[in-house]
Write a protein that holds these residues in place. Structure first.
Motif, PDB file in Angstrom:
ATOM      1  N   GLY A 116      -9.311   8.232   2.430  1.00  0.00           N
ATOM      2  CA  GLY A 116      -7.891   8.527   2.550  1.00  0.00           C
ATOM      3  C   GLY A 116      -7.132   7.411   1.865  1.00  0.00           C
ATOM      4  N   GLY A 117      -5.820   7.502   1.921  1.00  0.00           N
ATOM      5  CA  GLY A 117      -5.027   6.429   1.340  1.00  0.00           C
ATOM      6  C   GLY A 117      -3.645   6.920   0.963  1.00  0.00           C
ATOM      7  N   PHE A 118      -2.960   6.111   0.179  1.00  0.00           N
ATOM      8  CA  PHE A 118      -1.602   6.441  -0.257  1.00  0.00           C
ATOM      9  C   PHE A 118      -1.626   7.557  -1.288  1.00  0.00           C
ATOM     10  N   VAL A 119      -0.618   8.408  -1.263  1.00  0.00           N
ATOM     11  CA  VAL A 119      -0.415   9.358  -2.343  1.00  0.00           C
ATOM     12  C   VAL A 119       0.464   8.645  -3.373  1.00  0.00           C
ATOM     13  N   PRO A 120       0.043   8.576  -4.636  1.00  0.00           N
ATOM     14  CA  PRO A 120       0.854   7.863  -5.626  1.00  0.00           C
ATOM     15  C   PRO A 120       2.285   8.426  -5.670  1.00  0.00           C
ATOM     16  N   GLY A 121       3.241   7.546  -5.742  1.00  0.00           N
ATOM     17  CA  GLY A 121       4.634   7.969  -5.773  1.00  0.00           C
ATOM     18  C   GLY A 121       5.228   8.212  -4.397  1.00  0.00           C
ATOM     19  N   SER A 122       4.446   7.977  -3.349  1.00  0.00           N
ATOM     20  CA  SER A 122       4.983   8.236  -2.013  1.00  0.00           C
ATOM     21  C   SER A 122       5.675   6.998  -1.448  1.00  0.00           C
ATOM     22  N   VAL A 123       6.546   7.234  -0.501  1.00  0.00           N
ATOM     23  CA  VAL A 123       7.287   6.149   0.126  1.00  0.00           C
ATOM     24  C   VAL A 123       6.859   6.066   1.584  1.00  0.00           C
ATOM     25  N   VAL A 124       6.380   4.898   1.964  1.00  0.00           N
ATOM     26  CA  VAL A 124       5.855   4.713   3.314  1.00  0.00           C
ATOM     27  C   VAL A 124       6.718   3.683   4.026  1.00  0.00           C
ATOM     28  N   LEU A 125       7.189   4.027   5.202  1.00  0.00           N
ATOM     29  CA  LEU A 125       7.982   3.084   5.996  1.00  0.00           C
ATOM     30  C   LEU A 125       7.103   2.538   7.114  1.00  0.00           C
ATOM     31  N   LEU A 126       6.986   1.219   7.166  1.00  0.00           N
ATOM     32  CA  LEU A 126       6.192   0.583   8.219  1.00  0.00           C
ATOM     33  C   LEU A 126       7.149  -0.094   9.183  1.00  0.00           C
ATOM     34  N   GLY A 127       7.315   0.496  10.356  1.00  0.00           N
ATOM     35  CA  GLY A 127       8.275  -0.036  11.331  1.00  0.00           C
ATOM     36  C   GLY A 127       7.550  -0.734  12.467  1.00  0.00           C
ATOM     37  N   GLY A 128       8.261  -1.634  13.129  1.00  0.00           N
ATOM     38  CA  GLY A 128       7.663  -2.306  14.269  1.00  0.00           C
ATOM     39  C   GLY A 128       8.539  -3.455  14.710  1.00  0.00           C
ATOM     40  N   GLU A 129       8.287  -3.934  15.909  1.00  0.00           N
ATOM     41  CA  GLU A 129       9.085  -5.046  16.434  1.00  0.00           C
ATOM     42  C   GLU A 129       8.766  -6.324  15.665  1.00  0.00           C
ATOM     43  N   PRO A 130       9.719  -7.251  15.634  1.00  0.00           N
ATOM     44  CA  PRO A 130       9.450  -8.503  14.936  1.00  0.00           C
ATOM     45  C   PRO A 130       8.230  -9.205  15.539  1.00  0.00           C
ATOM     46  N   GLY A 131       7.391  -9.742  14.676  1.00  0.00           N
ATOM     47  CA  GLY A 131       6.235 -10.506  15.154  1.00  0.00           C
ATOM     48  C   GLY A 131       5.003  -9.684  15.443  1.00  0.00           C
ATOM     49  N   VAL A 132       5.080  -8.379  15.265  1.00  0.00           N
ATOM     50  CA  VAL A 132       3.919  -7.548  15.586  1.00  0.00           C
ATOM     51  C   VAL A 132       2.847  -7.657  14.504  1.00  0.00           C
ATOM     52  N   GLY A 133       3.254  -8.011  13.289  1.00  0.00           N
ATOM     53  CA  GLY A 133       2.263  -8.203  12.220  1.00  0.00           C
ATOM     54  C   GLY A 133       2.488  -7.327  11.004  1.00  0.00           C
ATOM     55  N   LYS A 134       3.712  -6.877  10.806  1.00  0.00           N
ATOM     56  CA  LYS A 134       3.999  -5.994   9.671  1.00  0.00           C
ATOM     57  C   LYS A 134       3.798  -6.709   8.341  1.00  0.00           C
ATOM     58  N   SER A 135       4.345  -7.924   8.240  1.00  0.00           N
ATOM     59  CA  SER A 135       4.215  -8.664   6.981  1.00  0.00           C
ATOM     60  C   SER A 135       2.760  -8.979   6.696  1.00  0.00           C
ATOM     61  N   THR A 136       2.009  -9.288   7.741  1.00  0.00           N
ATOM     62  CA  THR A 136       0.592  -9.603   7.566  1.00  0.00           C
ATOM     63  C   THR A 136      -0.140  -8.380   7.018  1.00  0.00           C
ATOM     64  N   LEU A 137       0.105  -7.226   7.615  1.00  0.00           N
ATOM     65  CA  LEU A 137      -0.556  -6.005   7.150  1.00  0.00           C
ATOM     66  C   LEU A 137      -0.150  -5.696   5.715  1.00  0.00           C
ATOM     67  N   ALA A 138       1.150  -5.822   5.427  1.00  0.00           N
ATOM     68  CA  ALA A 138       1.641  -5.493   4.086  1.00  0.00           C
ATOM     69  C   ALA A 138       1.006  -6.406   3.043  1.00  0.00           C
ATOM     70  N   LEU A 139       0.884  -7.686   3.370  1.00  0.00           N
ATOM     71  CA  LEU A 139       0.310  -8.630   2.414  1.00  0.00           C
ATOM     72  C   LEU A 139      -1.183  -8.359   2.221  1.00  0.00           C
ATOM     73  N   GLN A 140      -1.865  -8.029   3.304  1.00  0.00           N
ATOM     74  CA  GLN A 140      -3.286  -7.709   3.218  1.00  0.00           C
ATOM     75  C   GLN A 140      -3.503  -6.502   2.315  1.00  0.00           C
ATOM     76  N   VAL A 141      -2.671  -5.482   2.512  1.00  0.00           N
ATOM     77  CA  VAL A 141      -2.783  -4.276   1.695  1.00  0.00           C
ATOM     78  C   VAL A 141      -2.492  -4.620   0.238  1.00  0.00           C
ATOM     79  N   ALA A 142      -1.446  -5.417   0.011  1.00  0.00           N
ATOM     80  CA  ALA A 142      -1.097  -5.792  -1.361  1.00  0.00           C
ATOM     81  C   ALA A 142      -2.274  -6.484  -2.047  1.00  0.00           C
ATOM     82  N   ALA A 143      -2.939  -7.373  -1.321  1.00  0.00           N
ATOM     83  CA  ALA A 143      -4.060  -8.116  -1.905  1.00  0.00           C
ATOM     84  C   ALA A 143      -5.264  -7.218  -2.127  1.00  0.00           C
ATOM     85  N   LEU A 144      -5.510  -6.299  -1.211  1.00  0.00           N
ATOM     86  CA  LEU A 144      -6.712  -5.475  -1.315  1.00  0.00           C
ATOM     87  C   LEU A 144      -6.554  -4.358  -2.338  1.00  0.00           C
ATOM     88  N   VAL A 145      -5.348  -3.813  -2.455  1.00  0.00           N
ATOM     89  CA  VAL A 145      -5.110  -2.784  -3.462  1.00  0.00           C
ATOM     90  C   VAL A 145      -5.442  -3.342  -4.823  1.00  0.00           C
TER      91      VAL A 145
END
Ligand code: TYD
Ligand code: MG
Length: 508
Positions: A116-145
Motif C-alpha cells: 500500500g502507500g500514497f497515491v501520487p498527487g494525493s493530499v494527506v492531512l496528518l492531524g494530532g495533538e501537539p507532541g504526539v509525534g507528527k513531525s517525527t513520523l513526517a520526517l521518517q517518511v520523508a527520509a524513507l521515501v
C-alpha cells in the motif's frame, strides 16, 4: 484599487459572517469569530504575484477543460508510492487483494503490487495533538521515501517546516533509525507558500511535507497566519500544486483535545486522506487511523511505539500491552478488541475501594465515564455485588482508548473481581456487550478476537450465549457462554473455588 472588505470567520467551522457575532450561527460555538480581510476575487489576475500564478497554473487549465464521457476515461490502477513505513502504508491502503499492479510492471520508483502507500498527487492531512509525534513520523517518511533510491525514481522528499529551524530538524533526524537516509531530504524553513514554487519545480520531489499547515501563509490573503482563511487558502494552493506535479502532499496539522484549532477541521473536505495520530504522550504507544480515505478503507489502524530512535511499527500490539501484566491480581481482565480489522488484546483494570467521603468517586482513564457508570448500575441491579457506596477507579493499560461496547463484559468482570478481591484466572479473557437488563449481547468479529486470544495463550474466553458453536473450530481456546452479568459473576466465584487458590482463603 478595490476597497478592502472585512469579514468575520469562525475559528471552529470556518463559516463567514459579514459582522461580528458572539456566537457562530453555523456551529453554535461561542466567541469563535475573528476579523479577517476578505479574499480577493480569484479571477482578478492582477492581484496575484508571478509566483502565485505559477503555483496556480492548474486553476488556469481548469478553465479550458472539456467534459468527457465516463466510459471513455481510462481506468488506470495508479501504482502507489510506498511511504517506507509499513504501518502507515497499511492505513493508506492499496495493498493486498484487489490490486493487480501496473500493466508494465512499474519500476518507476513506485511500490510493487503488494504494498500500500500514497497515491501520487494525493493530499494527506496528518492531524494530532501537539507532541504526539507528527513531525517525527513526517520526517521518517520523508527520509524513507527517498532512501529507496530506485533508478529513475522521481526526486525524494522536500520537508518544509514553519515551526523548526533546519538545525532542529537535523537534530531530530539524528535520532531516527539508520535506515532513514537523512542527507537526501531537502529541508526548507519557510512559511510563505508562494516561495515554494521554485524549489518544488527544481527538486521535483515525490513527497512534500508541510509542517505544519497552521504556520503557512499566502500573499493572496491579508489575515494573520494560523487564521482559518490563511490555512484554508494556503492549503488549497498547495493541494492544487501537488495535483499539478503529481506530488504527494503531506500536511501536518495540530488539533487540540476538542479539535477546535483552526486548520484540520476546515481542511477535511479539501484533502484526499485524513489521518489522525492518537496516543497518550506519557506512553510510548500510538495509533494512526484514517477518518477519511478516498483511495482505501478507513478500517485499518497503524500501531507504533515511540522510542529512543523515533517511531517503530508494532506488528504484535497485544504482546506490547500484556508485557507488564500482573497475572494473579484482582481487578484485571483482558479484552480482545478489534481496531479496524486488527484484533488486539488490552488489559482493563479496576479498583473498588470504600468511599471515604459522602459521594463515591468514579474515575476512569481510557474508557468513557458513561460506559463505566452504566456497567456499575447494571451490576448493582442485576447481580449481588454491592457497588453503590464504593469508590471505583478504572484504567485501560498502556494509554489505549477503548470505545467498543465489546469491552463491557471484561469491564464488568474487572470491577467485580476487585470488589470481591477475587482474581480472574490468568488464562481467561472476556468479550461481549452488556445491555441494561444485564444480558450479555453478541459483538462483531468474534472469530478474530478469540483467535488472537488463543494465539497469546489464553485458554478460556467468556462470550455471549449462543455463539459457542461458531467458535468451536478455534484450537486451544474454550469459549464459556454466559447469558447475563449474574452468570459471569457466578462463573468468577466458581473459577476460583475450582482452582482453590490460597488467595481466596486469605480473606476468610
Ligand atoms: P513531535 O514529532 O515533535 O510531535 P508533534 O510534531 O506532533 O508536535 O514529537 C515530540 C515527542 O516525541 C517529544 O516529546 C519527544 C518524542 N520523541 C521520542 O521520544 N523519540 C524520538 O526519537 C523523537 C524524534 C521524538
Ligand atoms: Mg511538530
Amino acid at each position: 484599487m478595490a476597497r478592502r472588505r472585512t469579514i468575520y470567520a469562525c475559528t471552529h467551522c470556518g463559516a463567514q459572517q459579514p459582522r461580528w457575532l458572539g456566537r457562530c450561527p453555523e456551529c453554535q460555538t461561542w466567541d469563535s469569530l475573528v476579523e479577517e480581510a476578505a479574499r480577493p476575487d480569484p479571477t482578478d489576475g492582477e492581484s496575484l504575484s508571478g509566483e502565485a500564478r505559477d503555483l496556480l497554473e492548474v486553476e488556469g487549465a481548469a478553465g479550458s477543460a472539456k467534459p468527457r464521457r465516463l466510459g471513455e476515461i481510462e481506468s488506470r490502477n495508479t501504482p502507489r508510492l510506498s511511504s517506507g513505513v509499513a504501518e502507515l502504508d497499511r492505513v493508506l491502503g492499496g495493498g493486498g487483494q484487489g490490486y493487480a499492479g501496473p500493466p508494465g510492471g512499474g519500476g518507476q520508483g513506485l511500490a510493487g503490487p503488494q504494498t500500500g502507500g500514497f497515491v501520487p498527487g494525493s493530499v494527506v492531512l496528518l492531524g494530532g495533538e501537539p507532541g504526539v509525534g507528527k513531525s517525527t513520523l513526517a520526517l521518517q517518511v520523508a527520509a524513507l521515501v527517498q532512501s529507496r533510491g530506485e533508478p529513475g525514481a522521481p526526486g525524494g522528499a522536500l520537508y518544509i517546516s514553519g515551526e523548526e529551524s533546519p538545525a532542529q530538524i537535523r537534530l531530530r533526524a539524528d535520532r531516527l533509525p539508520a535506515s532513514a537516509s537523512t542527507d537526501a531530504v531537502q529541508v526548507l524553513a519557510e512559511t510563505r507558500v508562494e516561495s515554494f514554487a521554485e524549489p518544488w519545480r527544481d527538486c521535483a520531489p515525490s513527497l512534500v511535507v508541510i509542517d505544519s499547515v497552521q504556520t503557512m501563509r499566502t500573499q493572496r490573503i491579508e489575515s494573520a497566519p494560523g487564521s482559518v482563511a490563511q490555512v484554508r487558502e494556503s492549503a488549497a494552493l498547495l493541494a492544487a500544486t501537488a495535483k499539478l506535479h503529481g506530488t504527494v502532499l503531506l500536511l501536518v496539522g495540530h488539533v487540540t483535545k476538542d479539535g477546535s484549532l483552526a486548520g484540520p477541521r476546515v481542511l477535511e473536505h479539501l484533502v484526499d486522506v485524513v489521518l489522525g495520530f492518537e496516543g497518550d504522550r506519557n506512553h510510548a504507544f500510538r495509533l494512526l487511523r484514517a477518518s477519511k480515505n478516498r483511495f482505501g478503507s478507513t478500517q485499518e489502524v497503524g500501531v507504533f511505539s515511540m522510542g529512543e530512535a523515533g517511531l517503530q511499527g508494532v506488528a504484535n500490539p497485544s504482546e506490547l500491552f500484556l508485557a507488564e501484566r500482573a497475572r494473579d491480581a484482582p481487578g484485571s481482565c483482558i479484552i480482545p478488541l478489534v481496531e479496524g480489522t486488527r484484533p488486539m488484546l488490552v488489559e482493563v483494570q479496576a479498583l473498588v475501594a470504600p468511599a471515604t467521603y459522602g459521594t463515591p468517586r468514579r474515575t476512569t482513564i481510557g474508557i468513557e465515564d458513561g460506559r463505566v457508570a452504566l456497567i456499575l448500575a447494571v451490576l448493582d441491579r442485576r447481580s449481588d455485588v454491592d457497588l453503590l457506596s464504593r469508590d471505583v477507579y478504572v484504567n485501560v493499560v498502556g494509554g489505549v482508548r477503548v470505545s467498543e461496547p465489546a469491552a463491557d463484559l471484561a469491564l464488568a468482570l474487572a470491577i467485580v473481581s476487585s470488589a470481591l478481591d477475587l482474581p480472574l484466572p490468568p488464562d481467561a479473557a472476556a468479550c461481549g456487550e452488556v445491555g441494561l437488563g444485564g444480558e450479555v449481547r453478541r459483538v462483531a468479529q468474534l472469530g478474530p478476537r478469540i483467535r488472537e486470544a488463543a494465539r497469546l495463550g489464553f485458554r478460556r474466553v467468556l462470550v455471549p450465549r449462543g455463539v459457542g458453536a461458531a467458535l468451536r473450530g478455534i484450537e486451544g481456546c474454550e469459549s464459556i457462554e454466559v447469558a447475563d452479568v449474574a452468570e459471569a459473576v457466578s462463573w468468577l466465584r466458581g473459577s476460583r473455588a475450582e482452582s482453590a487458590s490460597p488467595r481466596s482463603s486469605k480473606r476468610a
